[in-house]
Each structure stands twice: as C-alpha cells, then as structure tokens.
Design a protein around this motif. Structure first.
Motif, PDB file in Angstrom:
ATOM      1  N   VAL A  87       0.837  -1.215   0.000  1.00 42.58           N
ATOM      2  CA  VAL A  87       0.000   0.000   0.000  1.00 42.58           C
ATOM      3  C   VAL A  87       0.863   1.253   0.000  1.00 42.58           C
ATOM      4  N   LEU A  88       1.899   1.274   0.831  1.00 41.72           N
ATOM      5  CA  LEU A  88       2.787   2.439   0.876  1.00 41.72           C
ATOM      6  C   LEU A  88       3.494   2.666  -0.457  1.00 41.72           C
ATOM      7  N   LYS A  89       3.986   1.597  -1.060  1.00 38.10           N
ATOM      8  CA  LYS A  89       4.678   1.729  -2.348  1.00 38.10           C
ATOM      9  C   LYS A  89       3.732   2.186  -3.456  1.00 38.10           C
ATOM     10  N   ALA A  90       2.471   1.789  -3.354  1.00 42.18           N
ATOM     11  CA  ALA A  90       1.504   2.145  -4.393  1.00 42.18           C
ATOM     12  C   ALA A  90       0.983   3.573  -4.239  1.00 42.18           C
ATOM     13  N   TYR A  91       0.738   3.999  -2.993  1.00 43.77           N
ATOM     14  CA  TYR A  91       0.060   5.283  -2.780  1.00 43.77           C
ATOM     15  C   TYR A  91       0.951   6.374  -2.175  1.00 43.77           C
ATOM     16  N   LEU A  92       2.018   5.978  -1.478  1.00 41.74           N
ATOM     17  CA  LEU A  92       2.921   6.955  -0.864  1.00 41.74           C
ATOM     18  C   LEU A  92       4.372   6.563  -1.150  1.00 41.74           C
ATOM     19  N   PRO A  93       4.751   6.539  -2.423  1.00 45.61           N
ATOM     20  CA  PRO A  93       6.089   6.039  -2.786  1.00 45.61           C
ATOM     21  C   PRO A  93       7.239   6.821  -2.161  1.00 45.61           C
ATOM     22  N   SER A  94       7.089   8.136  -2.029  1.00 47.56           N
ATOM     23  CA  SER A  94       8.183   8.936  -1.461  1.00 47.56           C
ATOM     24  C   SER A  94       8.397   8.598   0.010  1.00 47.56           C
ATOM     25  N   ILE A  95       7.298   8.419   0.749  1.00 43.41           N
ATOM     26  CA  ILE A  95       7.412   8.059   2.163  1.00 43.41           C
ATOM     27  C   ILE A  95       7.924   6.632   2.300  1.00 43.41           C
ATOM     28  N   SER A  96       7.464   5.749   1.412  1.00 44.61           N
ATOM     29  CA  SER A  96       7.940   4.368   1.419  1.00 44.61           C
ATOM     30  C   SER A  96       9.459   4.324   1.221  1.00 44.61           C
ATOM     31  N   LYS A  97       9.949   5.150   0.313  1.00 40.50           N
ATOM     32  CA  LYS A  97      11.393   5.208   0.043  1.00 40.50           C
ATOM     33  C   LYS A  97      12.143   5.788   1.239  1.00 40.50           C
ATOM     34  N   ALA A  98      11.553   6.825   1.869  1.00 38.88           N
ATOM     35  CA  ALA A  98      12.202   7.463   3.019  1.00 38.88           C
ATOM     36  C   ALA A  98      12.285   6.513   4.211  1.00 38.88           C
ATOM     37  N   LEU A  99      11.242   5.717   4.419  1.00 41.73           N
ATOM     38  CA  LEU A  99      11.237   4.769   5.523  1.00 41.73           C
ATOM     39  C   LEU A  99      12.161   3.589   5.255  1.00 41.73           C
ATOM     40  N   GLY A 100      12.365   3.309   3.965  1.00 39.85           N
ATOM     41  CA  GLY A 100      13.305   2.268   3.568  1.00 39.85           C
ATOM     42  C   GLY A 100      13.017   0.919   4.211  1.00 39.85           C
ATOM     43  N   PRO A 101      14.056   0.299   4.782  1.00 42.22           N
ATOM     44  CA  PRO A 101      13.895  -1.063   5.322  1.00 42.22           C
ATOM     45  C   PRO A 101      13.099  -1.122   6.622  1.00 42.22           C
ATOM     46  N   TYR A 102      12.804   0.029   7.219  1.00 41.62           N
ATOM     47  CA  TYR A 102      12.157   0.004   8.533  1.00 41.62           C
ATOM     48  C   TYR A 102      10.715  -0.487   8.485  1.00 41.62           C
ATOM     49  N   VAL A 103      10.064  -0.375   7.335  1.00 36.93           N
ATOM     50  CA  VAL A 103       8.714  -0.949   7.205  1.00 36.93           C
ATOM     51  C   VAL A 103       8.803  -2.469   7.291  1.00 36.93           C
ATOM     52  N   GLY A 104       9.720  -3.042   6.533  1.00 31.71           N
ATOM     53  CA  GLY A 104       9.909  -4.496   6.567  1.00 31.71           C
ATOM     54  C   GLY A 104      10.315  -5.000   7.940  1.00 31.71           C
ATOM     55  N   LEU A 105      11.073  -4.182   8.666  1.00 35.40           N
ATOM     56  CA  LEU A 105      11.538  -4.589   9.995  1.00 35.40           C
ATOM     57  C   LEU A 105      10.438  -4.582  11.043  1.00 35.40           C
ATOM     58  N   ILE A 106       9.242  -4.075  10.677  1.00 38.19           N
ATOM     59  CA  ILE A 106       8.103  -4.174  11.595  1.00 38.19           C
ATOM     60  C   ILE A 106       7.844  -5.642  11.936  1.00 38.19           C
TER      61      ILE A 106
END
Length: 199
Positions: A87-106
């Motif tokens: 969802v982040l990559k589809a709708y908020l790509p800039s924030i997804s990129k800024a958060l980087g690996p930390y989303v996956g580390l959830i």
C-alpha cells in the motif's frame, strides 16, 4: 474481574507504554523520528500490523500447536506487513522510500511479538485487537513527541511546514540518531519520576 475494553486500551497508552515502560521499538524510534510525516506513517503502519496480527493470532490460538506458535505468529505478522508495504509503495512512494527497510523490519518489532505472546495468546479476538491497537497508539504518541522536538529544532518545521523564523539556526545534532536517544532517555526519566507516577 474481566478487563473492560477501555482498561485494555488505556493500559498501553501510558502505564504500560511499549517505548517508555517496556523499552521496545527503540530502533525505529532512533531511525524515523527526524520527520513527523514519516513518523506518523510509521506509527499508523505499526498500529495496523499490531492490531490485526493480535486479532488473527487470538482467533487462531486454539488451533496453533504450541511448538510452532512463534513461526506461525511471524508468518501472520509478515502477511500484514507485506500488505502495508504494498500500500505504501503504491500510494505513498516517497514516504515508502524514506522509511526504507524500517517498514519491513516491523515484522521483527518486539512490540508486535510481545503483544502476541503476552496478550493475544490468552485473550479473545476483540480485546486482543484493542490491545494491539493501543500498543501501536502508545508507540506512535511517543515517537511523534520525539519527532516534534527533532523536526522543530533540526529543521524549524512541523510536518514539513516552516514554523520558526528564517533567522533560526537549526540544531544539526537534532537530525542525527543520537538526539533521539537522548530525548527518549529524558522522556523515560520524566515518566518514571515519583511526581508523574502519582498522577
């Protein structure tokens, strides 16, 4: 006496806050809190993953063999984190990129596993969902407080909007991770003083 939904929700906001009481989720607190927008998205994401993971784990707890429960829990958590990441990559790509690996580390965030083990394994789905959401909200509130201080003093802005005058000299240290460490330490110290505990 059975816990009420309100008691379950409020417990993780302050009295049992995952960051300042349980000292969990510190890595992301250091990494993503120099910007309030990123911090808010991270908090919402963790709240989503924790709430629905706890709900699912609680609903399935009687059917999961004890000897493989940790593996199953990680699989359930990973499913919700993958949904969040897509969802982040589809709708908020800039924030997804800024958060980087930390989303996956959830997936490996101690808060989610902690609520699964400490609460969802022994309570019903509704209370487990409320507990998971409140743990995420408690985490988010502390991270937003840290981000508020860091972004304000580090950039002179809040949510990217300039609030301090142009003459303000940004505190460069606030942009770096060590500043979050000192702010968290200060918040924990304040939260554990006798004056605050009595309230």
């Amino acid at each position: 006496m059975a816990e009420s939904k309100k008691e379950t929700f409020m417990a993780n906001i302050w009295k049992n806050n995952p960051v300042i009481v349980q000292i969990l989720g510190i890595c992301s607190a250091l990494a993503v809190t120099n910007n309030m927008t990123n911090t808010l998205i991270m908090g919402i994401g963790l709240t989503f993953a924790t709430g629905f993971s706890s709900l699912t784990i609680s609903a399935l707890r009687k059917y999961i063999p004890k000897n493989v429960r940790m593996i199953v829990q990680v699989l359930i958590i990973a499913t919700y984190v993958i949904i969040l990441d897509i969802v982040l990559k589809a709708y908020l790509p800039s924030i997804s990129k800024a958060l980087g690996p930390y989303v996956g580390l959830i997936i490996t965030n101690c808060i989610i596993m902690g609520r699964a083990e400490a609460y969802a394994q022994s309570h019903g789905p509704v209370l487990s969902f409320i507990d998971g959401v409140s743990a995420g909200v408690g985490y988010s509130l502390i991270l937003l407080l840290i981000a508020f201080i860091r972004e304000l003093l580090g950039f002179g802005s809040i949510f990217g909007l300039r609030v301090l005058p142009e003459s303000f000299t940004p505190w460069v240290i606030m942009i770096t991770a060590p500043s979050a460490f000192f702010i968290i330490g200060t918040i924990i110290w304040i939260a554990r003083t006798p004056l605050v505990k009595k309230k």
